[in-house]
Design a protein around this motif. Sequence first.
Motif, PDB file in Angstrom:
ATOM      1  N   ARG A 228      25.163 -22.058 -16.830  1.00  0.00           N
ATOM      2  CA  ARG A 228      26.211 -21.204 -16.236  1.00  0.00           C
ATOM      3  C   ARG A 228      27.581 -21.837 -16.435  1.00  0.00           C
ATOM      4  NH1 ARG A 228      24.938 -18.588 -10.364  1.00  0.00           N
ATOM      5  NH2 ARG A 228      23.807 -16.756 -11.106  1.00  0.00           N
ATOM      6  N   THR A 229      27.643 -23.147 -16.235  1.00  0.00           N
ATOM      7  CA  THR A 229      28.943 -23.818 -16.362  1.00  0.00           C
ATOM      8  C   THR A 229      29.442 -23.727 -17.799  1.00  0.00           C
ATOM      9  OG1 THR A 229      28.217 -25.327 -14.607  1.00  0.00           O
ATOM     10  CG2 THR A 229      30.183 -25.972 -15.866  1.00  0.00           C
ATOM     11  N   ALA A 230      28.544 -23.935 -18.733  1.00  0.00           N
ATOM     12  CA  ALA A 230      28.948 -23.840 -20.156  1.00  0.00           C
ATOM     13  C   ALA A 230      29.415 -22.430 -20.480  1.00  0.00           C
ATOM     14  CB  ALA A 230      27.762 -24.224 -21.037  1.00  0.00           C
ATOM     15  N   ALA A 231      28.753 -21.409 -19.861  1.00  0.00           N
ATOM     16  CA  ALA A 231      29.085 -20.008 -20.180  1.00  0.00           C
ATOM     17  C   ALA A 231      30.363 -19.573 -19.476  1.00  0.00           C
ATOM     18  CB  ALA A 231      27.929 -19.105 -19.749  1.00  0.00           C
ATOM     19  N   ARG A 232      30.490 -19.905 -18.192  1.00  0.00           N
ATOM     20  CA  ARG A 232      31.613 -19.359 -17.413  1.00  0.00           C
ATOM     21  C   ARG A 232      32.801 -20.320 -17.302  1.00  0.00           C
ATOM     22  NH1 ARG A 232      28.353 -17.264 -12.041  1.00  0.00           N
ATOM     23  NH2 ARG A 232      26.861 -15.840 -13.042  1.00  0.00           N
ATOM     24  N   ARG A 233      32.518 -21.616 -17.261  1.00  0.00           N
ATOM     25  CA  ARG A 233      33.603 -22.583 -17.042  1.00  0.00           C
ATOM     26  C   ARG A 233      33.464 -23.788 -17.961  1.00  0.00           C
ATOM     27  NH1 ARG A 233      36.313 -22.875 -12.322  1.00  0.00           N
ATOM     28  NH2 ARG A 233      37.576 -24.316 -13.541  1.00  0.00           N
ATOM     29  N   PRO A 234      33.543 -23.532 -19.269  1.00  0.00           N
ATOM     30  CA  PRO A 234      33.406 -24.683 -20.192  1.00  0.00           C
ATOM     31  C   PRO A 234      34.446 -25.767 -19.902  1.00  0.00           C
ATOM     32  CG  PRO A 234      34.266 -22.727 -21.331  1.00  0.00           C
ATOM     33  CD  PRO A 234      33.768 -22.263 -19.985  1.00  0.00           C
ATOM     34  N   ASP A 235      35.573 -25.368 -19.313  1.00  0.00           N
ATOM     35  CA  ASP A 235      36.608 -26.366 -18.984  1.00  0.00           C
ATOM     36  C   ASP A 235      36.072 -27.409 -18.026  1.00  0.00           C
ATOM     37  OD1 ASP A 235      37.872 -25.316 -15.988  1.00  0.00           O
ATOM     38  OD2 ASP A 235      36.581 -24.013 -17.205  1.00  0.00           O
ATOM     39  N   LEU A 236      35.063 -27.032 -17.185  1.00  0.00           N
ATOM     40  CA  LEU A 236      34.505 -28.025 -16.252  1.00  0.00           C
ATOM     41  C   LEU A 236      33.656 -29.049 -16.991  1.00  0.00           C
ATOM     42  CD1 LEU A 236      33.435 -25.760 -13.239  1.00  0.00           C
ATOM     43  CD2 LEU A 236      35.422 -27.297 -13.385  1.00  0.00           C
ATOM     44  N   LEU A 237      33.120 -28.618 -18.133  1.00  0.00           N
ATOM     45  CA  LEU A 237      32.292 -29.564 -18.900  1.00  0.00           C
ATOM     46  C   LEU A 237      33.196 -30.391 -19.805  1.00  0.00           C
ATOM     47  CD1 LEU A 237      29.265 -27.268 -19.823  1.00  0.00           C
ATOM     48  CD2 LEU A 237      29.374 -29.117 -18.112  1.00  0.00           C
ATOM     49  N   HIS A 238      34.347 -29.768 -20.153  1.00  0.00           N
ATOM     50  CA  HIS A 238      35.328 -30.494 -21.005  1.00  0.00           C
ATOM     51  C   HIS A 238      36.676 -30.407 -20.308  1.00  0.00           C
ATOM     52  CE1 HIS A 238      32.627 -30.821 -24.437  1.00  0.00           C
ATOM     53  NE2 HIS A 238      32.260 -29.592 -24.193  1.00  0.00           N
ATOM     54  N   PRO A 239      36.889 -31.185 -19.213  1.00  0.00           N
ATOM     55  CA  PRO A 239      38.159 -31.027 -18.497  1.00  0.00           C
ATOM     56  C   PRO A 239      39.330 -31.012 -19.472  1.00  0.00           C
ATOM     57  CG  PRO A 239      36.831 -32.698 -17.404  1.00  0.00           C
ATOM     58  CD  PRO A 239      36.149 -32.335 -18.697  1.00  0.00           C
ATOM     59  N   SER A 240      40.209 -30.017 -19.262  1.00  0.00           N
ATOM     60  CA  SER A 240      41.297 -29.795 -20.239  1.00  0.00           C
ATOM     61  C   SER A 240      42.169 -31.036 -20.384  1.00  0.00           C
ATOM     62  CB  SER A 240      42.164 -28.634 -19.747  1.00  0.00           C
ATOM     63  OG  SER A 240      42.639 -28.982 -18.475  1.00  0.00           O
ATOM     64  N   SER A 241      42.311 -31.790 -19.313  1.00  0.00           N
ATOM     65  CA  SER A 241      43.239 -32.929 -19.434  1.00  0.00           C
ATOM     66  C   SER A 241      42.710 -33.918 -20.464  1.00  0.00           C
ATOM     67  CB  SER A 241      43.364 -33.619 -18.078  1.00  0.00           C
ATOM     68  OG  SER A 241      42.094 -34.106 -17.713  1.00  0.00           O
ATOM     69  N   VAL A 242      41.396 -33.843 -20.690  1.00  0.00           N
ATOM     70  CA  VAL A 242      40.842 -34.788 -21.674  1.00  0.00           C
ATOM     71  C   VAL A 242      40.899 -34.135 -23.038  1.00  0.00           C
ATOM     72  CG1 VAL A 242      38.741 -35.990 -22.369  1.00  0.00           C
ATOM     73  CG2 VAL A 242      39.416 -35.899 -19.957  1.00  0.00           C
ATOM     74  N   GLY A 243      41.025 -32.726 -22.961  1.00  0.00           N
ATOM     75  CA  GLY A 243      41.147 -32.054 -24.262  1.00  0.00           C
ATOM     76  C   GLY A 243      39.787 -31.621 -24.735  1.00  0.00           C
ATOM     77  N   GLN A 244      39.807 -30.408 -25.233  1.00  0.00           N
ATOM     78  CA  GLN A 244      38.575 -29.791 -25.720  1.00  0.00           C
ATOM     79  C   GLN A 244      38.008 -30.617 -26.855  1.00  0.00           C
ATOM     80  OE1 GLN A 244      37.282 -27.469 -24.216  1.00  0.00           O
ATOM     81  NE2 GLN A 244      38.794 -26.172 -23.213  1.00  0.00           N
ATOM     82  N   ASP A 245      38.867 -31.444 -27.482  1.00  0.00           N
ATOM     83  CA  ASP A 245      38.385 -32.097 -28.706  1.00  0.00           C
ATOM     84  C   ASP A 245      37.737 -33.445 -28.420  1.00  0.00           C
ATOM     85  OD1 ASP A 245      41.666 -33.408 -29.656  1.00  0.00           O
ATOM     86  OD2 ASP A 245      40.522 -33.338 -27.784  1.00  0.00           O
ATOM     87  N   VAL A 246      37.417 -33.706 -27.155  1.00  0.00           N
ATOM     88  CA  VAL A 246      36.714 -34.961 -26.847  1.00  0.00           C
ATOM     89  C   VAL A 246      35.243 -34.628 -26.682  1.00  0.00           C
ATOM     90  CG1 VAL A 246      36.311 -36.703 -25.074  1.00  0.00           C
ATOM     91  CG2 VAL A 246      38.643 -36.196 -25.809  1.00  0.00           C
ATOM     92  N   ASP A 247      34.428 -35.274 -27.464  1.00  0.00           N
ATOM     93  CA  ASP A 247      32.974 -35.047 -27.362  1.00  0.00           C
ATOM     94  C   ASP A 247      32.319 -36.216 -26.658  1.00  0.00           C
ATOM     95  OD1 ASP A 247      33.605 -33.806 -30.536  1.00  0.00           O
ATOM     96  OD2 ASP A 247      33.102 -32.607 -28.733  1.00  0.00           O
TER      97      ASP A 247
END
Length: 376
Positions: A228-247
């Motif tokens: 659910r988090t990946a589907a609805r709130r991917p930002d919670l899995l990849h906090p924006s402050s860290v940037g979407q490009d951090v794996d």
Amino acid sequence: MPAALRIDVVSIFPDYLSPLDLSLIGKARQDGLLDVHVHDLRDFTHDRHRTVDDTPYGGGAGMVMKPQPWAEALEHVAAQADPPTTKRPRLVVPGPGGAPFTQALARELAAEPWLAFACGRYEGIDERVYEFAREDLGVDVSVVSLGDYVLNGGEVAVLAIVEAVARLVPGVIGNAESLVEESHEDGLLEYPIYTKPREWRGRSVPEVLLSGNHAAIAQWRHEQRLARTAARRPDLLHPSSVGQDVDVATAVSGDLPELLTVLHAAGRGPTLESLRAELDTGTTWLARRGGRLLGAVRVEADGETLHVTAPALVPDLAGDELARHLLDVAAQSAVSGIRQLVLDDPRPTDARTRTYRRAGYRPTSGYWVKRLSRYE
Ligand code: JD8
């Protein structure tokens, strides 16, 4: 019984706060867990029209709230310290331009003994009131926003913030159990829930929930939360402050030479052999951007405790957001049965101290401990 959390609210619409008389908050006030006082800003005016606003300097639409009534109201609130001491409330002022209000901030405010809320209206409050509160009254002022939309005033925000904070005060929520895997408590959204009847309009309850197999139910629920988090709130899995490009991924033996470099740069002294051995007894999470290793955190379960290492970051990384993100990943990796996370960092920097606190850790007998709410 612990001292009640004192809450003072100042508004030109005090009746707007009457919902705080109801439900769990109302009961918590009767039970002495909360001590809520609502003040009418107009009581701190002295003219016939009880004026609280005036036109903006520099022109522009709307009206601005005058500083004097606010100063007198905040001085009155600060003078409520019982017994009269230099104790001061922490002042929270909702505003569309404020820092996002989050569950982490709710936890922080719930740990305070005394909160005051200033409800603005019109275009807002004269800026000098914030300076006066900080500099003259010596009050810690936090400007917070409920979200990226515009309300007409601060009252609705205060109702939401007081509810989010008060329900974290021990005893306010009957069974702390229900605080368990709530959304935002540990960075994941909640799992789907069902109740009787088993079959309803041709729809049935997932079999695993009827199985009685608690480990399977816990695993299913954790997977549902991640999905659910990946589907609805991917930002919670990849906090924006860290940037979407951090794996973030778990370390394998091939990562160890680079990890060794980062750990040494962070002042740690493991050997390649010790790192290799640790791969078998715990999990190391690595954060990379564009393939470059930026930081790492290691977790190792020991009974109901998950030992968490202090996140190690490359020295040229600005800020500590990535450390916060790695701590969230560590917390999310805590499977059911883990009651607390224990982190050993006896002399953290001020920035790292703030990161630990914001991540829900508290200094406890020389360690930093985060109790997982489901076991508070
Ligand atoms: C406090 C006055 C109204 C705001 C002109 C409309 C919070 N998430 C949020 N959205 N809006 C607020 C908020 C709005 C407020 C006040 C909070 C005091 N207004 C003003 C600026 C534009 N009017 C909020 N938290």
